[in-house]
Structure formats: structure tokens, C-alpha cells
Scaffold this motif. Structure first.
Motif, short mmCIF file in Angstrom:
data_model
loop_
_atom_site.label_atom_id
_atom_site.label_comp_id
_atom_site.label_asym_id
_atom_site.label_seq_id
_atom_site.Cartn_x
_atom_site.Cartn_y
_atom_site.Cartn_z
N LEU A 99 38.31 29.95 52.60
CA LEU A 99 39.65 29.50 52.94
C LEU A 99 39.61 28.55 54.14
O LEU A 99 40.33 27.55 54.18
CB LEU A 99 40.58 30.69 53.21
N SER A 139 43.12 35.92 49.54
CA SER A 139 42.40 34.67 49.83
C SER A 139 42.59 33.66 48.71
O SER A 139 42.85 32.48 48.96
CB SER A 139 40.91 34.97 50.04
N THR A 181 42.30 32.16 59.34
CA THR A 181 41.13 32.61 58.59
C THR A 181 39.92 32.82 59.48
O THR A 181 39.03 33.59 59.14
CB THR A 181 40.76 31.63 57.46
N ARG A 190 44.38 30.12 49.25
CA ARG A 190 43.65 28.88 48.94
C ARG A 190 44.45 27.98 48.02
O ARG A 190 44.43 26.76 48.17
CB ARG A 190 42.30 29.18 48.29
N HIS A 249 42.03 43.25 55.50
CA HIS A 249 40.76 42.92 56.15
C HIS A 249 40.37 44.04 57.13
O HIS A 249 39.23 44.51 57.12
CB HIS A 249 40.87 41.58 56.88
N ASP A 269 37.10 34.34 56.75
CA ASP A 269 37.17 33.85 55.38
C ASP A 269 36.68 32.40 55.37
O ASP A 269 37.45 31.47 55.52
CB ASP A 269 38.60 33.95 54.84
N TYR A 275 47.00 40.35 54.15
CA TYR A 275 45.59 39.94 54.21
C TYR A 275 44.92 40.51 55.46
O TYR A 275 43.84 41.10 55.38
CB TYR A 275 45.52 38.41 54.22
#
Length: 166
Positions: free
Chosen positions: A148, A121, A140, A125, A109, A145, A105
């Protein structure tokens, strides 16, 4: 007016992707080498990377030195995540160990692989619980995010009781 014929094969996107992947694996027509600081090197095609990643699109189309360089060095990423992202660029599939999702992630990103960011994400979640909500809330924040973060904050707020005398 001349009569025209139209041809379409549903296999074309799949054939194109597998053809590009085959070219990459044989290092044919590759015009970029992505180098991770630990020394891993990934041969790729600029147009494939730029079509999937905002980071590479900006790098290759903007007025940056990397636009003319064959080798591009990436910092603050791990080779396993870069492998997954480059494979995703060519195949549309990403696979990683559950323990590596946060690293993937963060790398997605940084390199702006939007579809992978979204999928990571969604996965995170669906796996937020009391044991990881504070950690994921802090994580996060780094990746911006907000969805999240709200899920993590909600679980923390409902389940963590702070004594009144603190």
C-alpha cells in the motif's frame, strides 16, 4: 482389514460457525471477556479468538498473565473495530463503514487478524488517489504495509510536482 464408512456434510463448517456464534450471543460457554478501555465488553471463546488472531493465540498460549485471566483489557482500539473483528472471528464476515476502514485496519493489525488486514489493504489500494495518497502513505508506515505504501508513493511521485527552488 475392516471396511470403513466416511461421512461428510458440506454444511458442517457453516453449522459450526453459526453454533459458536449462537453460544457467544447467549454468553454460553464463553471463557473470555474482552474489555475495551471505553467500557465495552465482549464475551467470547478463547479457542475461537486464538484460531483467528495471532495476538490472542500468543496471549492465551504463552506465559502471559492473561492466559489465566477471564477479562482481557485492550488499549488503543475502538469498540466498533473490536466488534467487527470478533464478529469476523465467528462468521468469517467483516463489514464497516468506508470512513472506518483505516481504524479497522489499524485494529486488525494490532490484534493480528491477518485475513482482515489483507482485505483492508486490498480495499485501500483500490481507493488510493491524489487526494489521499500522502495520508495513506503515512498511515501505512504505521501498519508496515509496504504494498500500500508503494501504491501511495507511486501516485504521489507521478502527480505531485515540487518546485525546483524549494
Amino acid at each position: 482389514m475392516a471396511e470403513t464408512a466416511f461421512f461428510f456434510t458440506e454444511q458442517h463448517p457453516s453449522n459450526l460457525a453459526s453454533g459458536l456464534q449462537s453460544l457467544r450471543q447467549s454468553k454460553d460457554l464463553c471463557d473470555a471477556v474482552v474489555v475495551v478501555v471505553d467500557g465495552h465488553r465482549f464475551h467470547a471463546h478463547r479457542n475461537v479468538l486464538a484460531s483467528i488472531s495471532g495476538y490472542f493465540r500468543t496471549m492465551f498460549l504463552g506465559e502471559f498473565a492473561e492466559r489465566r485471566q477471564t477479562e482481557i483489557t485492550l488499549h488503543d482500539v475502538d469498540a466498533a473495530s473490536v466488534t467487527t473483528l470478533i464478529d469476523y472471528a465467528y462468521t468469517g464476515k467483516a463489514q464497516c463503514a468506508v470512513d472506518d476502514i483505516e481504524r479497522l485496519y489499524a485494529c486488525a493489525h494490532l490484534l493480528q487478524f491477518d485475513a482482515v488486514i489483507t482485505e483492508c489493504s486490498i480495499w485501500l489500494r483500490s481507493h488510493v488517489d491524489l487526494s489521499n495518497c500522502l495520508h495513506l502513505g503515512m498511515f501505512t508506515d504505521r501498519c508496515s504495509d509496504s504494498v500500500l505504501m508503494r501504491v501511495s508513493d507511486r501516485i504521489a511521485a507521478v502527480n505531485i510536482v515540487i518546485p525546483a527552488n524549494l
